[in-house]
Design a protein around this motif. Structure first.
Motif, short mmCIF file in Angstrom:
data_model
loop_
_atom_site.label_atom_id
_atom_site.label_comp_id
_atom_site.label_asym_id
_atom_site.label_seq_id
_atom_site.Cartn_x
_atom_site.Cartn_y
_atom_site.Cartn_z
N ARG A 105 10.97 92.41 47.63
CA ARG A 105 11.20 93.50 46.67
C ARG A 105 11.05 94.87 47.29
O ARG A 105 11.63 95.86 46.79
N THR A 106 10.29 94.98 48.37
CA THR A 106 10.03 96.28 48.98
C THR A 106 10.81 96.48 50.28
O THR A 106 10.59 97.47 50.99
N SER A 107 11.71 95.56 50.60
CA SER A 107 12.48 95.65 51.84
C SER A 107 13.78 96.40 51.60
O SER A 107 14.70 95.90 50.95
N ALA A 108 13.87 97.61 52.13
CA ALA A 108 15.10 98.40 51.97
C ALA A 108 16.28 97.70 52.62
O ALA A 108 17.41 97.75 52.12
N LYS A 109 16.03 97.04 53.75
CA LYS A 109 17.10 96.31 54.44
C LYS A 109 17.67 95.21 53.56
O LYS A 109 18.89 95.06 53.43
N ASP A 110 16.82 94.40 52.94
CA ASP A 110 17.29 93.29 52.12
C ASP A 110 17.95 93.76 50.83
O ASP A 110 18.92 93.16 50.36
N ILE A 111 17.43 94.84 50.25
CA ILE A 111 18.04 95.39 49.03
C ILE A 111 19.45 95.89 49.32
O ILE A 111 20.39 95.64 48.56
N ALA A 112 19.62 96.59 50.44
CA ALA A 112 20.95 97.06 50.82
C ALA A 112 21.88 95.90 51.13
O ALA A 112 23.06 95.90 50.75
N GLU A 113 21.35 94.90 51.83
CA GLU A 113 22.14 93.71 52.16
C GLU A 113 22.65 93.03 50.89
O GLU A 113 23.82 92.61 50.81
N HIS A 114 21.79 92.92 49.89
CA HIS A 114 22.19 92.28 48.63
C HIS A 114 23.25 93.11 47.91
O HIS A 114 24.18 92.55 47.33
N ARG A 115 23.11 94.41 47.95
CA ARG A 115 24.08 95.27 47.27
C ARG A 115 25.48 95.09 47.88
O ARG A 115 26.48 95.02 47.15
N TYR A 116 25.57 94.99 49.21
CA TYR A 116 26.87 94.78 49.84
C TYR A 116 27.48 93.46 49.37
O TYR A 116 28.68 93.38 49.08
N ALA A 117 26.67 92.40 49.33
CA ALA A 117 27.18 91.10 48.91
C ALA A 117 27.64 91.11 47.46
O ALA A 117 28.69 90.57 47.11
N SER A 118 26.85 91.72 46.60
CA SER A 118 27.21 91.79 45.18
C SER A 118 28.48 92.59 44.97
O SER A 118 29.35 92.21 44.18
N ASP A 119 28.60 93.70 45.69
CA ASP A 119 29.80 94.53 45.55
C ASP A 119 31.05 93.78 45.98
O ASP A 119 32.12 93.93 45.38
#
Length: 377
Positions: free
Chosen positions: A218-232
């Motif tokens: 939840r606090t990993s900026a890298k993983d949050i950004a990675e998920h956003r790319y996949a969702s988009d």
């Protein structure tokens, strides 16, 4: 199969193989022609009844492994409402003989060794990819590595699939044409023209416990950004296929025994002319298994990873003559050798960003390998 439903097929009424960038459309057209020629008697009329085919597809347009659709001679299916059996016959298979069912056998001692890309090669590939990403050649690239599995005794698919289903009851367990695994990611599930899909991107191993893994994710900026790319990437694909608005739920945390994921679910009504398989083919490869932008990421994968992924991280599932289907992503998986019953090749990967740490990415692949290795314990 999943926790509350499943399909088990045996025997072969017919099969066909496909290759190239049009393999999904070719496979759908082949099945549609088969449905037109078939005489179907289906008094159950539930998803997975009637004429039903199983399929497993290659990750890349150019691959040594062909994409395969198989129509079994018999299928046992079940869901919350009960169970059924489907018998499919052709002129060649109309006369059947009694089958001898052998006892399920253990695989004995298991030996693991590095595949085409070992640990040092993988961490070097991550370092090189991070450098490319920092120069702006792509935003995200998913790199994979492989393991060679050798067993003392021949592998019994029934035993392997039973162990995976027991270890991961909330995943979709599959075994089609030697491709076996338990995946948490559904690419295109269609019921009466309504499609649902799940995106998983951003992961953390549970070696320090579920709570610690969830907090780190939840606090990993890298993983949050990675998920956003996949969702988009999935949302963009669905916008081209949907006849109405796309509904989104997420991101949430998906807990599995070995890893936690960021997860987003999407739902939409398919536009006329689309099926579960063609939708899966249009969505594939998502940024969750390839990267973004897609073409740039795939070029980097081909150049730096260098693996022929075969059917890893590609659609695997089933479709029926009424238009229902489940096409999941072949993750947490191994491809059983078609020539050596004592050998299999397992795959695991992770999303690389410009802030990725090679040692952490290697640890993520180890956690993901632990899932398919449950089948061989």
């Amino acid at each position: 199969m999943s926790e509350h439903s499943g399909l088990i097929g045996w025997g072969e009424a017919t099969r066909a193989t496909f290759a190239g960038p049009d393999r999904f459309t070719q496979a759908q057209q082949w099945f549609d022609e088969l449905v037109k020629l078939a005489q179907i008697s289906d008094s159950v009329t539930r998803p997975g009844t009637g004429l039903t085919a199983f399929g497993t597809f290659s990750f890349a347009n150019e691959s040594r492994d062909s994409s395969t659709i198989i129509v079994p001679e018999r299928i046992l299916g079940w869901d919350e409402r009960g169970a059924w059996e489907t018998v499919i016959s052709t002129e060649e298979s109309a006369t059947t003989t009694a089958e001898t069912i052998e006892a399920i056998s253990d695989v004995g001692h298991v030996h693991l060794s590095a595949g085409e890309l070992d640990e040092d090669g993988f961490t070097s590939a991550v370092e090189e990819t991070v450098e490319l990403l920092s120069r702006g050649e792509a935003k995200k690239v998913v790199l994979a590595r492989d393991l060679d599995i050798r067993t003392e005794y021949p592998m019994d698919e029934r035993l392997l699939i039973a162990k995976l289903a027991h270890a991961f009851p909330t995943c979709w367990t599959y075994c089609i044409d030697g491709m076996i695994g338990a995946t948490p990611e559904m690419l295109a599930s269609v019921r009466a023209g309504h499609l649902s899909t799940r995106v998983l991107a951003g992961s953390w191993p549970t070696t320090q416990g579920q709570d610690a893994a969830e907090h780190a994710l939840r606090t990993s900026a890298k993983d949050i950004a990675e998920h956003r790319y996949a969702s988009d990437s999935v949302l963009h694909a669905l916008d081209l296929q949907a006849s109405g608005p796309v509904r989104t739920n997420g991101p949430t945390i998906l807990h599995l025994p070995n890893v936690v994921h960021l997860s987003t679910d999407f739902e939409a009504d398919l536009a006329p002319g689309w099926t579960g398989l063609t939708a899966a083919g249009a969505i594939h490869p998502t940024a969750a298994v390839g990267g973004t932008p897609t073409d740039a990421a795939l070029e980097i994968i081909d150049r730096i990873e260098g693996l022929d992924r075969g059917r890893y991280a590609a659609p695997v599932g089933w479709m029926d003559s009424a238009g229902n289907s489940d096409w999941a992503l072949a993750l947490r998986c191994a491809q059983l050798s078609p020539t050596d019953p004592n050998r299999a090749r397992a795959f695991a990967g992770g999303g690389i960003m410009d802030r990725s740490v090679p040692a952490q990415e290697l640890s993520e692949t180890e956690a993901k390998f632990s899932a398919i290795l449950k089948a061989f314990e």
